[in-house]
Motif scaffolding. Structure first.
Motif, PDB file in Angstrom:
ATOM      1  N   ASP A  84      42.836  37.132  40.220  1.00  0.00           N
ATOM      2  CA  ASP A  84      41.884  39.038  39.687  1.00  0.00           C
ATOM      3  C   ASP A  84      40.949  38.364  39.183  1.00  0.00           C
ATOM      4  OD1 ASP A  84      43.380  37.232  37.606  1.00  0.00           O
ATOM      5  OD2 ASP A  84      44.026  39.076  36.928  1.00  0.00           O
ATOM      6  N   THR A  85      40.385  36.708  39.294  1.00  0.00           N
ATOM      7  CA  THR A  85      39.218  36.447  38.376  1.00  0.00           C
ATOM      8  C   THR A  85      37.691  37.070  39.330  1.00  0.00           C
ATOM      9  OG1 THR A  85      39.383  34.113  39.055  1.00  0.00           O
ATOM     10  CG2 THR A  85      37.566  34.325  38.704  1.00  0.00           C
ATOM     11  N   VAL A  86      37.085  37.488  38.625  1.00  0.00           N
ATOM     12  CA  VAL A  86      35.732  38.377  38.404  1.00  0.00           C
ATOM     13  C   VAL A  86      34.339  37.486  39.429  1.00  0.00           C
ATOM     14  CG1 VAL A  86      34.479  40.548  38.256  1.00  0.00           C
ATOM     15  CG2 VAL A  86      36.567  40.188  36.793  1.00  0.00           C
ATOM     16  N   THR A  87      34.658  36.828  40.341  1.00  0.00           N
ATOM     17  CA  THR A  87      33.893  37.008  41.341  1.00  0.00           C
ATOM     18  C   THR A  87      33.779  37.358  42.680  1.00  0.00           C
ATOM     19  OG1 THR A  87      32.385  34.956  41.822  1.00  0.00           O
ATOM     20  CG2 THR A  87      34.898  34.850  41.773  1.00  0.00           C
ATOM     21  N   SER A  88      33.019  37.050  43.200  1.00  0.00           N
ATOM     22  CA  SER A  88      32.538  37.047  45.234  1.00  0.00           C
ATOM     23  C   SER A  88      33.994  36.398  45.637  1.00  0.00           C
ATOM     24  CB  SER A  88      31.505  36.892  46.203  1.00  0.00           C
ATOM     25  OG  SER A  88      31.280  35.827  46.373  1.00  0.00           O
TER      26      SER A  88
END
Length: 252
Positions: free
Chosen positions: A232-236
């Motif tokens: 769920d890390t917010v990055t591409s």
């Protein structure tokens, strides 16, 4: 369920790739459940029944693109206690013409469901009509369990220009609401956006050309893609992939 050609395996002077894969995508979990290669010189439609037998579809809704829109496959889904949402295109010429004529007078009425969204430099409006009464659609009699016809009209605005398209669907769902049907129609594109497209842009899949590597690495990419999408890390995804290579803790 949908097929994909690995374009990097296309022989010089030909249009069709030598490696084609048909896979089943679980929309909510963003997970590839299985995939089967298409035999040489055969179409995706031949492989789809084989793929279907590998998956437990009981109680689920299975969506298929136009190549899978076949009465026999619809019947098999019903036998397996599943429902279907099938894309209807002009390869089913008579049925397509009759469904198009059925919706013609309905499109001047208010849609059963409407959705608007903006993002990535464009705006989109999707309107949905459905019909559960179609006595003049004679060709529908050949389709087992057909309960609902669906029309989705999409208008897209980008760079000051508007484009409009209408798409038609067949469904065995007789009680589903318009918003539920819109969700199934929209969800089918998840296999394009989250599975087919990502290996191309994140792993440059079309650059893989020779021997057994394209098919084998496609399986590994799907496994990696599933793991990256579960995080769920917010990055591409591309950044996640690079971080995995550099950070053992993140990899674990």
């Amino acid at each position: 369920m949908d097929g994909k050609q690995l374009r990097g395996t296309t022989p010089t002077g030909r249009r069709q790739a030598s490696v084609q894969l048909v896979s089943v995508w679980a929309v909510e979990q963003r997970l590839c459940l299985t995939q089967v290669p298409v035999a040489e010189k055969r179409s995706e439609a031949v492989a789809m029944p084989q793929v279907l037998e590998l998956v437990d579809v009981v109680g689920n809704v299975v969506s298929l693109d136009a190549l899978g829109t076949q009465p026999a496959l619809a019947a098999r889904l019903l036998e397996r206690e599943a429902n279907y949402v099938l894309v209807l295109k002009q390869n089913q010429r008579e049925l397509f013409a009759q469904v198009q004529a059925r919706f013609a007078p309905l499109l001047v009425q208010a849609p059963a469901q409407e959705h608007r969204e903006k993002g990535h430099g464009r705006g989109e409006q999707r309107r949905l009509w459905l019909s559960r009464y179609f006595p003049l659609v004679d060709a529908a009699g050949a389709w087992p369990g057909l309960r609902t016809l669906v029309c989705v009209q999409t208008t897209r605005w980008q760079q000051g220009r508007a484009t409009c398209a209408s798409r038609y669907y067949l469904s065995s769902l007789g009680q589903a609401s318009a918003s539920e049907l819109a969700g199934y129609v929209r969800g089918h594109w998840g296999i394009e956006n989250h599975q087919h497209w990502q290996p191309d842009v994140t792993w440059y899949e079309d650059g893989c050309r020779r021997d057994h590597a394209p098919r084998n690495l496609s399986t590994l990419r799907k496994l990696a893609l599933t793991l990256l999408q579960c995080d769920d890390t917010v990055t591409s995804l591309r950044r996640k992939r690079k971080k995995v290579a550099r950070d053992d803790n993140f990899l674990r």
